[in-house]
Design a protein around this motif. Structure first.
Motif, PDB file in Angstrom:
ATOM      1  N   GLN A 136      51.896  55.007  59.717  1.00 49.04           N
ATOM      2  CA  GLN A 136      53.128  54.808  58.974  1.00 49.04           C
ATOM      3  C   GLN A 136      52.842  55.205  57.654  1.00 49.04           C
ATOM      4  O   GLN A 136      51.928  55.313  56.960  1.00 49.04           O
ATOM      5  N   MET A 140      56.990  52.516  53.738  1.00 42.69           N
ATOM      6  CA  MET A 140      57.338  51.564  54.590  1.00 42.69           C
ATOM      7  C   MET A 140      56.298  50.384  54.280  1.00 42.69           C
ATOM      8  O   MET A 140      56.878  49.165  54.388  1.00 42.69           O
ATOM      9  N   ALA A 144      56.632  46.342  52.374  1.00 40.42           N
ATOM     10  CA  ALA A 144      56.549  45.183  53.168  1.00 40.42           C
ATOM     11  C   ALA A 144      55.744  44.228  52.129  1.00 40.42           C
ATOM     12  O   ALA A 144      55.779  43.047  52.305  1.00 40.42           O
ATOM     13  N   ASP A 363      59.902  53.598  62.633  1.00 36.63           N
ATOM     14  CA  ASP A 363      60.889  52.685  61.967  1.00 36.63           C
ATOM     15  C   ASP A 363      60.287  51.287  61.734  1.00 36.63           C
ATOM     16  O   ASP A 363      59.136  51.124  61.999  1.00 36.63           O
ATOM     17  N   GLN A 364      61.113  50.448  61.162  1.00 37.72           N
ATOM     18  CA  GLN A 364      60.257  49.017  60.960  1.00 37.72           C
ATOM     19  C   GLN A 364      59.771  48.401  62.044  1.00 37.72           C
ATOM     20  O   GLN A 364      59.133  47.378  61.685  1.00 37.72           O
ATOM     21  N   ARG A 365      59.935  48.866  63.157  1.00 45.87           N
ATOM     22  CA  ARG A 365      59.152  48.191  64.118  1.00 45.87           C
ATOM     23  C   ARG A 365      57.588  48.393  64.100  1.00 45.87           C
ATOM     24  O   ARG A 365      56.896  47.780  65.151  1.00 45.87           O
ATOM     25  N   ARG A 367      55.488  47.872  61.853  1.00 47.50           N
ATOM     26  CA  ARG A 367      54.813  47.116  60.705  1.00 47.50           C
ATOM     27  C   ARG A 367      54.936  45.640  60.979  1.00 47.50           C
ATOM     28  O   ARG A 367      55.895  45.319  61.395  1.00 47.50           O
TER      29      ARG A 367
END
Length: 381
Positions: A136, A140, A144, A363-365, A367
């Protein structure tokens, strides 16, 4: 007529050999040196990768770069000139991966890095078009972290990171996002991966009295500032990057890393994910294979980056084989093109959708936020 027949037989033999050429993969990992806790699970994972793809034999040539930039480049050039590889996977750390880019781009050989910095694939240019990566991006994961800081009442924050491309990449993102989250940066320090003391830096951090501190390191060397902060009585929240997500960090950090907060790929806490999480099935599949070979509890996120590189290769190679044979410039170019068009590949860390502008494709999936509780990783829900 006899000469023509001999020539025809020689040509047929050459074509037959080409049709059965193996796919050769050069892998450089940091299996020794400061990044060994990252590189060893990557090396172990290479042994689990498929030995045939689309009916074609795959050979993995694995070399240790000892966490050293010069050795990583030498390994890469050896793969290209001596082993005639079709693709390079590596290296483990950002400085090594950045240094390898010239060699792969000059030779037109695709590369999949297992290191984190966005600088490996951004900004896109004629050299980086040959380079892909599986971990990642900093931005990103920084987002978080700093969202969690702000949501949990932090107003002032501080930073200590490696004095190299990894640390500087995180510092760049840290500064940008702090402004958007209204977080005031009160201190910033650096240290080297091989340092044995960070007392001076930690004294400055503690004196600044931040509500939260981000340590931008990776592997076991990231435990050094945290242990020093605890020794000096720092009581604020301590965040780490996804560069520490393995059991060696827990072992070295011991009680001093209890309560640490960090973002991670879902594979770290795969069993704790909800059943409908898009990565749970693929992450659990990797864990099962790795632990069957290396023992229960042995899996780490870093091996997952290597596993995902293998999945990308397995998805792209069949498309490249339709256009050219391994061992040729045409195959390497076709493999690069196929990697750039990979869609919906579910890996240990996320779902990959590559494009000409995005050579990470996550994508955000990819993390989740976790904490260390009773010496184990705990999903923050």
């Amino acid at each position: 007529m006899k000469q023509f027949k001999q020539l025809a037989l020689a040509l047929a033999a050459t074509l037959s050999l080409a049709a059965h050429a193996d796919i050769n993969v050069g892998v450089t990992v940091s299996a020794t040196g400061p990044a060994a806790s990252l590189g060893i699970p990557e090396k172990n994972t290479i042994a689990l990768m498929p030995t045939t793809i689309a009916g074609q034999k795959v050979n993995y040539i694995v070399l240790d770069d000892a966490s050293d930039t010069t050795t990583a480049v030498a390994n890469t050039r050896k793969f290209i000139t001596e082993n005639k590889v079709d693709i390079v996977i590596g290296s483990t750390v950002t400085p090594n991966s950045l240094a390898m880019i010239d060699a792969v781009s000059e030779s037109g050989t695709p590369m999949i890095s297992m290191a984190a910095s966005a600088r490996i694939v951004e900004p896109m240019d004629a050299k980086k078009k040959w380079v892909f990566k599986t971990p990642q991006n900093d931005i990103m994961m920084t987002l978080a972290i700093m969202t969690h800081m702000a949501d949990n009442g932090a107003k002032t924050v501080a930073f200590i990171g490696f004095a190299d491309a990894y640390g500087e990449g995180w510092w760049g993102e840290f500064q940008k996002i702090a402004a958007t989250k209204k977080l005031n940066i009160v201190a910033s320090e650096r240290y080297n991966r091989t340092d044995t003391s960070v007392t001076g830096q930690v004294l400055k951090l503690v004196a600044a009295r931040p509500d939260a501190i981000l340590i931008a390191g990776s592997g076991t060397p990231a435990a050094l500032p945290q242990k020093a902060l605890k020794e000096r009585g720092y009581a604020g929240k301590i965040y780490q990057t996804h560069g520490v997500a393995n059991n060696d960090f827990l072992r070295v950090g011991g009680k001093d890393v209890e309560g640490t907060l960090l973002p991670s790929g879902p594979v770290l806490v795969a069993s704790q994910l909800p059943a409908d999480h898009p990565v749970k099935k693929s992450a659990m599949d990797y864990i099962a294979k790795y632990e069957a070979a290396n023992g229960k509890g042995s899996v780490s996120t870093f091996g997952g980056h290597a596993w995902d590189a293998g999945l990308l290769l397995a998805a792209a190679a069949p498309e490249a084989l339709k256009k050219a044979q391994p061992g040729t410039p045409a195959f390497r170019a076709a493999l690069r093109d196929a990697l750039e068009n990979v869609k919906d590949v579910a890996g240990a860390h996320g779902v990959f959708n590559m494009s000409p502008q995005d050579h990470l494709g996550l994508d955000q999936r990819a993390r989740v936020m976790v904490t260390i509780q009773n010496g184990a990783w705990k999903l923050i829900k």
